[in-house]
Scaffold this active site. Sequence first.
Site, PDB file in Angstrom:
ATOM      1  N   SER A  24      34.458 -18.185  -1.678  1.00 29.49           N
ATOM      2  CA  SER A  24      33.530 -17.083  -1.444  1.00 29.49           C
ATOM      3  C   SER A  24      34.305 -15.822  -1.082  1.00 29.49           C
ATOM      4  O   SER A  24      35.342 -15.892  -0.431  1.00 29.49           O
ATOM      5  CB  SER A  24      32.588 -17.466  -0.303  1.00 29.49           C
ATOM      6  OG  SER A  24      31.814 -16.369   0.108  1.00 29.49           O
ATOM      7  N   CYS A  25      33.770 -14.670  -1.499  1.00 30.95           N
ATOM      8  CA  CYS A  25      34.324 -13.370  -1.107  1.00 30.95           C
ATOM      9  C   CYS A  25      33.153 -12.440  -0.820  1.00 30.95           C
ATOM     10  O   CYS A  25      32.091 -12.894  -0.427  1.00 30.95           O
ATOM     11  CB  CYS A  25      35.258 -12.831  -2.191  1.00 30.95           C
ATOM     12  SG  CYS A  25      34.410 -12.488  -3.750  1.00 30.95           S
ATOM     13  N   TYR A  26      33.312 -11.142  -1.026  1.00 36.15           N
ATOM     14  CA  TYR A  26      32.219 -10.193  -0.762  1.00 36.15           C
ATOM     15  C   TYR A  26      31.101 -10.317  -1.782  1.00 36.15           C
ATOM     16  O   TYR A  26      29.948 -10.539  -1.440  1.00 36.15           O
ATOM     17  CB  TYR A  26      32.737  -8.750  -0.786  1.00 36.15           C
ATOM     18  CG  TYR A  26      33.673  -8.418   0.318  1.00 36.15           C
ATOM     19  CD1 TYR A  26      33.212  -8.129   1.593  1.00 36.15           C
ATOM     20  CD2 TYR A  26      35.042  -8.398   0.088  1.00 36.15           C
ATOM     21  CE1 TYR A  26      34.083  -7.831   2.618  1.00 36.15           C
ATOM     22  CE2 TYR A  26      35.927  -8.097   1.114  1.00 36.15           C
ATOM     23  CZ  TYR A  26      35.436  -7.815   2.372  1.00 36.15           C
ATOM     24  OH  TYR A  26      36.307  -7.521   3.380  1.00 36.15           O
ATOM     25  N   PHE A  79      29.408 -13.582  -0.568  1.00 32.60           N
ATOM     26  CA  PHE A  79      28.726 -13.739   0.714  1.00 32.60           C
ATOM     27  C   PHE A  79      27.467 -12.884   0.797  1.00 32.60           C
ATOM     28  O   PHE A  79      26.481 -13.282   1.416  1.00 32.60           O
ATOM     29  CB  PHE A  79      29.685 -13.396   1.867  1.00 32.60           C
ATOM     30  CG  PHE A  79      29.015 -13.452   3.205  1.00 32.60           C
ATOM     31  CD1 PHE A  79      28.638 -14.670   3.754  1.00 32.60           C
ATOM     32  CD2 PHE A  79      28.723 -12.299   3.898  1.00 32.60           C
ATOM     33  CE1 PHE A  79      27.981 -14.729   4.985  1.00 32.60           C
ATOM     34  CE2 PHE A  79      28.079 -12.339   5.119  1.00 32.60           C
ATOM     35  CZ  PHE A  79      27.711 -13.565   5.665  1.00 32.60           C
TER      36      PHE A  79
END
Length: 109
Positions: free
Chosen positions: A63-65, A92
Amino acid sequence: MSEFKRIPPEQAQALRESGAVVVDVRDPQSFAMGHITGSRHLDNHSLHDFISAADLDAPLIVSCYHGNSSQSAAAYLVSQGFSEVYSLDGGFELWRATYPEETAQATPE
């Protein structure tokens, strides 16, 4: 699986419920402000230890932004021997909108 797959939050949640590991590649401050419950922060400092201790056959969700940086990280983890790697589409931000009850904040140490 020789490549990672991009998956929506709903599929990521189903994988989490069946024991998938979730890693977050955002910066430490963003992770501290909010992250997927039970996820682990991963950066250049913790990456080697994580790979050394990980079950390479266990499902892994990155997961990232917003789902862009996680694709690069997922490709790297596949190259390191992980066999089942997923990149969270929407990152996220979409996760938080979809599963606000499955969002946590880091506790001060």
